[in-house]
Write an enzyme that holds these catalytic residues in place. Structure first.
Site, PDB file in Angstrom:
ATOM      1  N   GLU A  85      40.875  16.665  42.535  1.00 47.44           N
ATOM      2  CA  GLU A  85      41.771  16.438  43.663  1.00 47.44           C
ATOM      3  C   GLU A  85      41.063  16.830  44.945  1.00 47.44           C
ATOM      4  O   GLU A  85      41.670  16.848  46.006  1.00 47.44           O
ATOM      5  CB  GLU A  85      43.058  17.221  43.467  1.00 47.44           C
ATOM      6  CG  GLU A  85      42.896  18.718  43.460  1.00 47.44           C
ATOM      7  CD  GLU A  85      44.215  19.426  43.187  1.00 47.44           C
ATOM      8  OE1 GLU A  85      44.496  19.677  42.014  1.00 47.44           O
ATOM      9  OE2 GLU A  85      44.945  19.720  44.138  1.00 47.44           O
ATOM     10  N   CYS A 117      46.191  18.829  39.471  1.00 45.43           N
ATOM     11  CA  CYS A 117      45.429  19.511  38.411  1.00 45.43           C
ATOM     12  C   CYS A 117      45.469  18.774  37.082  1.00 45.43           C
ATOM     13  O   CYS A 117      45.058  19.311  36.053  1.00 45.43           O
ATOM     14  CB  CYS A 117      45.955  20.931  38.229  1.00 45.43           C
ATOM     15  SG  CYS A 117      45.964  21.848  39.756  1.00 45.43           S
ATOM     16  N   THR A 160      44.884  32.888  45.025  1.00 41.69           N
ATOM     17  CA  THR A 160      44.841  32.012  43.842  1.00 41.69           C
ATOM     18  C   THR A 160      43.829  30.876  44.049  1.00 41.69           C
ATOM     19  O   THR A 160      43.962  29.818  43.463  1.00 41.69           O
ATOM     20  CB  THR A 160      46.240  31.432  43.507  1.00 41.69           C
ATOM     21  OG1 THR A 160      46.672  30.567  44.581  1.00 41.69           O
ATOM     22  CG2 THR A 160      47.263  32.523  43.313  1.00 41.69           C
ATOM     23  N   SER A 210      56.906  25.607  43.196  1.00 42.43           N
ATOM     24  CA  SER A 210      55.883  25.016  42.323  1.00 42.43           C
ATOM     25  C   SER A 210      55.900  25.677  40.942  1.00 42.43           C
ATOM     26  O   SER A 210      55.638  25.037  39.925  1.00 42.43           O
ATOM     27  CB  SER A 210      54.492  25.105  42.966  1.00 42.43           C
ATOM     28  OG  SER A 210      53.994  26.428  42.966  1.00 42.43           O
ATOM     29  N   HIS A 242      47.688  25.302  31.660  1.00 45.30           N
ATOM     30  CA  HIS A 242      47.085  25.200  32.991  1.00 45.30           C
ATOM     31  C   HIS A 242      47.266  26.575  33.641  1.00 45.30           C
ATOM     32  O   HIS A 242      48.352  27.157  33.587  1.00 45.30           O
ATOM     33  CB  HIS A 242      47.782  24.118  33.812  1.00 45.30           C
ATOM     34  CG  HIS A 242      47.417  24.177  35.260  1.00 45.30           C
ATOM     35  ND1 HIS A 242      46.107  24.131  35.682  1.00 45.30           N
ATOM     36  CD2 HIS A 242      48.169  24.335  36.385  1.00 45.30           C
ATOM     37  CE1 HIS A 242      46.074  24.244  36.995  1.00 45.30           C
ATOM     38  NE2 HIS A 242      47.307  24.371  37.449  1.00 45.30           N
ATOM     39  N   LYS A 251      54.393  33.441  32.217  1.00 45.72           N
ATOM     40  CA  LYS A 251      55.677  32.798  32.513  1.00 45.72           C
ATOM     41  C   LYS A 251      55.856  31.564  31.622  1.00 45.72           C
ATOM     42  O   LYS A 251      56.952  31.280  31.144  1.00 45.72           O
ATOM     43  CB  LYS A 251      55.740  32.380  33.986  1.00 45.72           C
ATOM     44  CG  LYS A 251      55.752  33.550  34.984  1.00 45.72           C
ATOM     45  CD  LYS A 251      55.698  33.007  36.415  1.00 45.72           C
ATOM     46  CE  LYS A 251      55.429  34.071  37.461  1.00 45.72           C
ATOM     47  NZ  LYS A 251      56.508  34.998  37.704  1.00 45.72           N
ATOM     48  N   ASN A 296      41.534  29.768  40.250  1.00 49.36           N
ATOM     49  CA  ASN A 296      42.064  28.442  39.937  1.00 49.36           C
ATOM     50  C   ASN A 296      40.980  27.395  40.187  1.00 49.36           C
ATOM     51  O   ASN A 296      40.469  27.284  41.303  1.00 49.36           O
ATOM     52  CB  ASN A 296      43.295  28.145  40.812  1.00 49.36           C
ATOM     53  CG  ASN A 296      44.055  26.908  40.335  1.00 49.36           C
ATOM     54  OD1 ASN A 296      43.665  26.271  39.349  1.00 49.36           O
ATOM     55  ND2 ASN A 296      45.137  26.571  41.018  1.00 49.36           N
TER      56      ASN A 296
HETATM   57  N1  CAA Z   1      52.175  45.513  42.040  1.00 49.33           N
HETATM   58  C1  CAA Z   1      52.346  44.697  40.962  1.00 49.33           C
HETATM   59  N2  CAA Z   1      52.920  43.465  41.043  1.00 49.33           N
HETATM   60  C2  CAA Z   1      53.322  43.029  42.260  1.00 49.33           C
HETATM   61  C3  CAA Z   1      53.181  43.824  43.431  1.00 49.33           C
HETATM   62  C4  CAA Z   1      52.579  45.127  43.280  1.00 49.33           C
HETATM   63  N3  CAA Z   1      52.391  45.917  44.317  1.00 49.33           N
HETATM   64  N4  CAA Z   1      53.652  43.124  44.468  1.00 49.33           N
HETATM   65  C5  CAA Z   1      54.106  41.933  43.979  1.00 49.33           C
HETATM   66  N5  CAA Z   1      53.900  41.889  42.648  1.00 49.33           N
HETATM   67  C6  CAA Z   1      54.179  40.782  41.741  1.00 49.33           C
HETATM   68  C7  CAA Z   1      55.499  40.081  42.019  1.00 49.33           C
HETATM   69  O1  CAA Z   1      56.597  40.741  41.417  1.00 49.33           O
HETATM   70  C8  CAA Z   1      55.223  38.708  41.422  1.00 49.33           C
HETATM   71  O2  CAA Z   1      55.342  38.768  40.010  1.00 49.33           O
HETATM   72  P1  CAA Z   1      56.539  37.963  39.250  1.00 49.33           P
HETATM   73  O3  CAA Z   1      56.408  36.530  39.691  1.00 49.33           O
HETATM   74  O4  CAA Z   1      56.232  38.158  37.817  1.00 49.33           O
HETATM   75  O5  CAA Z   1      57.807  38.583  39.731  1.00 49.33           O
HETATM   76  C9  CAA Z   1      53.721  38.504  41.691  1.00 49.33           C
HETATM   77  O6  CAA Z   1      53.190  39.798  41.973  1.00 49.33           O
HETATM   78  C10 CAA Z   1      53.470  37.626  42.899  1.00 49.33           C
HETATM   79  O7  CAA Z   1      54.220  38.111  43.971  1.00 49.33           O
HETATM   80  P2  CAA Z   1      55.036  37.103  44.909  1.00 49.33           P
HETATM   81  O8  CAA Z   1      55.789  36.132  44.070  1.00 49.33           O
HETATM   82  O9  CAA Z   1      55.774  37.897  45.902  1.00 49.33           O
HETATM   83  O10 CAA Z   1      53.785  36.399  45.598  1.00 49.33           O
HETATM   84  P3  CAA Z   1      53.750  35.313  46.742  1.00 49.33           P
HETATM   85  O11 CAA Z   1      55.056  34.677  46.943  1.00 49.33           O
HETATM   86  O12 CAA Z   1      53.080  35.929  47.913  1.00 49.33           O
HETATM   87  O13 CAA Z   1      52.704  34.240  46.144  1.00 49.33           O
HETATM   88  C11 CAA Z   1      52.350  32.377  44.716  1.00 49.33           C
HETATM   89  C12 CAA Z   1      52.611  33.868  44.800  1.00 49.33           C
HETATM   90  C13 CAA Z   1      53.629  31.604  45.016  1.00 49.33           C
HETATM   91  C14 CAA Z   1      51.876  32.045  43.320  1.00 49.33           C
HETATM   92  C15 CAA Z   1      51.245  31.992  45.762  1.00 49.33           C
HETATM   93  O14 CAA Z   1      50.054  32.649  45.455  1.00 49.33           O
HETATM   94  C16 CAA Z   1      50.985  30.494  45.851  1.00 49.33           C
HETATM   95  O15 CAA Z   1      51.647  29.782  46.578  1.00 49.33           O
HETATM   96  N6  CAA Z   1      49.954  29.981  45.087  1.00 49.33           N
HETATM   97  C17 CAA Z   1      49.604  28.561  45.092  1.00 49.33           C
HETATM   98  C18 CAA Z   1      50.587  27.704  44.322  1.00 49.33           C
HETATM   99  C19 CAA Z   1      50.498  27.948  42.820  1.00 49.33           C
HETATM  100  O16 CAA Z   1      49.533  28.453  42.288  1.00 49.33           O
HETATM  101  N7  CAA Z   1      51.548  27.500  42.094  1.00 49.33           N
HETATM  102  C20 CAA Z   1      51.566  27.595  40.648  1.00 49.33           C
HETATM  103  C21 CAA Z   1      52.370  26.485  40.007  1.00 49.33           C
HETATM  104  S1  CAA Z   1      51.818  24.890  40.600  1.00 49.33           S
HETATM  105  C22 CAA Z   1      50.387  24.584  39.718  1.00 49.33           C
HETATM  106  O17 CAA Z   1      50.162  25.172  38.702  1.00 49.33           O
HETATM  107  C23 CAA Z   1      49.413  23.579  40.263  1.00 49.33           C
HETATM  108  C24 CAA Z   1      48.261  24.293  40.883  1.00 49.33           C
HETATM  109  O18 CAA Z   1      47.261  24.556  40.241  1.00 49.33           O
HETATM  110  C25 CAA Z   1      48.374  24.707  42.284  1.00 49.33           C
END
Ligand code: CAA
Length: 410
Positions: A85, A117, A160, A210, A242, A251, A296
């Site tokens: 991509e 992906c 990521t 997502s 993935h 998850k 990733n």
């Molecule tokens: N100690 C331990 N854990 C902590 C923590 C701390 N101090 N602070 C936060 N956490 C945990 C949270 O509880 C959370 O875990 P859970 O989901 O199990 O509850 C985890 O850390 C992440 O925290 P947030 O959800 O608050 O993080 P965020 O909102 O800032 O970002 C994300 C997370 C959404 C994945 C972001 O990194 C993102 O947007 N990534 C890109 C999109 C992505 O990867 N999507 C995945 C599905 S889509 C796909 O698979 C296609 C692809 O390749 C992109």
């Protein structure tokens, strides 16, 4: 109906950039608790591509490695597919550059697949169909996943990121993994969970949404593959997913177990929670080390996990059944079952990219940010010097002259 002959993955190799960022350094620079990245997301390092390393150079490196490690003459390749991509041209496929640089036969079907992906899984299943139809006439397919995950500095997606390529040989009587065509389940739905507009170098993501889209796609593709079976996990020695970040696999596994148990699993129910943790520790966690070290790599990330499994347990799991789940945002997904071959263990050492990873250079956050900013203009620069990024001994992108990209071995 029994298949006339098994088809599947006959060889695998990984190649990635020469540098990485340690997520503890990134957490400190962004003022975030490092445990969020290491425990919350499950990531430790992310591979960072310099402006001289792109989707083409990584794909060529992985392709050359797989041909060499699995003793394949380039003339035996009759299909080359590059899933990506993060291509380098709106029209010209990465695959054609790779075809040339690997010295493949001109009598070869060559193209690029794009579906976030999901591109490499699309290439794998289409190569299997090519072989099963008889059109391959004894030749093999080479499918390469190559991507650079780039969300931009300071974004939620930043921890990521990653970059790398996985090359796969696809053949009848495969040496590593047989895939059962009747077990392949598919799913498609139009969603805006992650995308990259034509004007942007950086991916855009509705992060939490997502994750939900991924889990819904897993449930639907699995149901298309195996119906509402509630006894499948007991037959599987490994569940590969993935992996946009390692914790996503947890998850995903939770969702699969919930489907089998017919109810949600909660931390407040210690018995169910332990069952989930035990199943994850046995079937998923051991095969996520490379993903945690590299980050990733988009369409190759599922297959990076497969490399991890085969390098560590190819012999131990010989003859055992595993599941594979590929998710591409936007979205499309495939769930399928495979069987590790009896001879897979013979290739454990050749599959292992440990030496390559150990030779990587740790970037300071200043160096990383400089590299990202330099990458924004690299497509337009006439001349790039790999030395400036501490690179030597490889194939690199060295600039665009007369509107043409140039690649040179240094
Ligand atoms: N100690 C331990 N854990 C902590 C923590 C701390 N101090 N602070 C936060 N956490 C945990 C949270 O509880 C959370 O875990 P859970 O989901 O199990 O509850 C985890 O850390 C992440 O925290 P947030 O959800 O608050 O993080 P965020 O909102 O800032 O970002 C994300 C997370 C959404 C994945 C972001 O990194 C993102 O947007 N990534 C890109 C999109 C992505 O990867 N999507 C995945 C599905 S889509 C796909 O698979 C296609 C692809 O390749 C992109």
């Amino acid at each position: 109906m029994t298949e006339p002959f098994p088809v599947g993955i006959d060889g695998l190799a990984f190649a990635g950039p020469a540098a990485y960022v340690d997520l503890a350094d990134l957490a400190q620079a962004r003022g975030v608790d490092p445990a969020k990245f290491t425990r919350g997301l499950g990531q430790h390092r992310m591979a960072i591509a310099s402006p001289c390393e792109d989707t083409v150079t990584m794909a060529v490196e992985a392709g050359a490695q797989v041909l060499q490690a699995f003793d394949i003459d380039p003339a035996e390749i009759g299909t080359l597919i590059v899933g990506t991509e993060t291509g380098v041209d709106h029209s010209k496929p990465v695959a054609v550059y790779v075809h040339d640089l690997l010295g493949l036969n001109e009598r070869c079907r060559t193209f690029e697949t794009k579906h976030a992906c999901y591109g490499a899984m699309a290439g794998l299943t289409s190569s299997m169909d090519w072989i099963a139809s008889g059109r391959a006439r004894g030749r093999k397919a080479l499918v390469i996943a190559s991507d650079i995950a780039n969300y931009g500095l300071g974004t939620p997606g930043e921890p990521t990121q990653g970059a790398g390529a996985v090359a796969m040989l696809v053949d009848r009587q495969p040496r590593l993994l047989e895939i059962q065509p009747a077990s392949i389940g598919d799913y498609t739905r139009q969603v805006m969970d992650f995308w990259r507009p034509l004007y942007s170098k950086y991916a855009l993501a509705d992060g939490q949404y997502s994750i939900q889209c991924y889990l819904d796609a897993l449930a639907a593709a699995r149901e298309d593959a195996v119906g509402s079976r509630q006894d499948l996990l007991g037959e599987l020695q490994a569940c590969l997913y993935h992996v946009p970040f390692v914790r996503m696999a947890f998850k995903a596994h939770q969702r699969e177990l919930e489907m089998e148990m017919g109810q949600a699993i909660s931390k407040d129910e210690p018995e169910q929670w332990h069952q989930l943790q035990d199943s994850y520790a046995k079937r998923c966690a051991p095969w996520l080390t490379l993903n945690a070290e590299i980050g990733n790599i988009y369409t190759g990330s599922l297959f990076l996990s497969l490399i991890d499994l085969l390098r560590k347990a190819g012999s131990k799991l010989a003859g055992q059944q595993v599941s594979l789940f590929s998710y591409g945002s936007g979205c499309g997904a495939t769930y399928c079952l495979g069987k590790i071959t009896e001879c897979a263990g013979e290739w454990e050492a050749r599959l292992d990219p440990s030496a390559q990873l150990a030779a990587r250079r740790r970037l300071s956050i200043d160096e990383y940010e400089y590299m990202v900013r330099a990458g924004e203009h690299a497509d337009r620069l006439e001349s790039l010097n790999p030395d400036d990024y501490g690179l030597s001994g490889g194939l690199y992108y060295t600039g665009t002259r007369d509107d043409r990209r140039h690649y040179e071995s240094v």
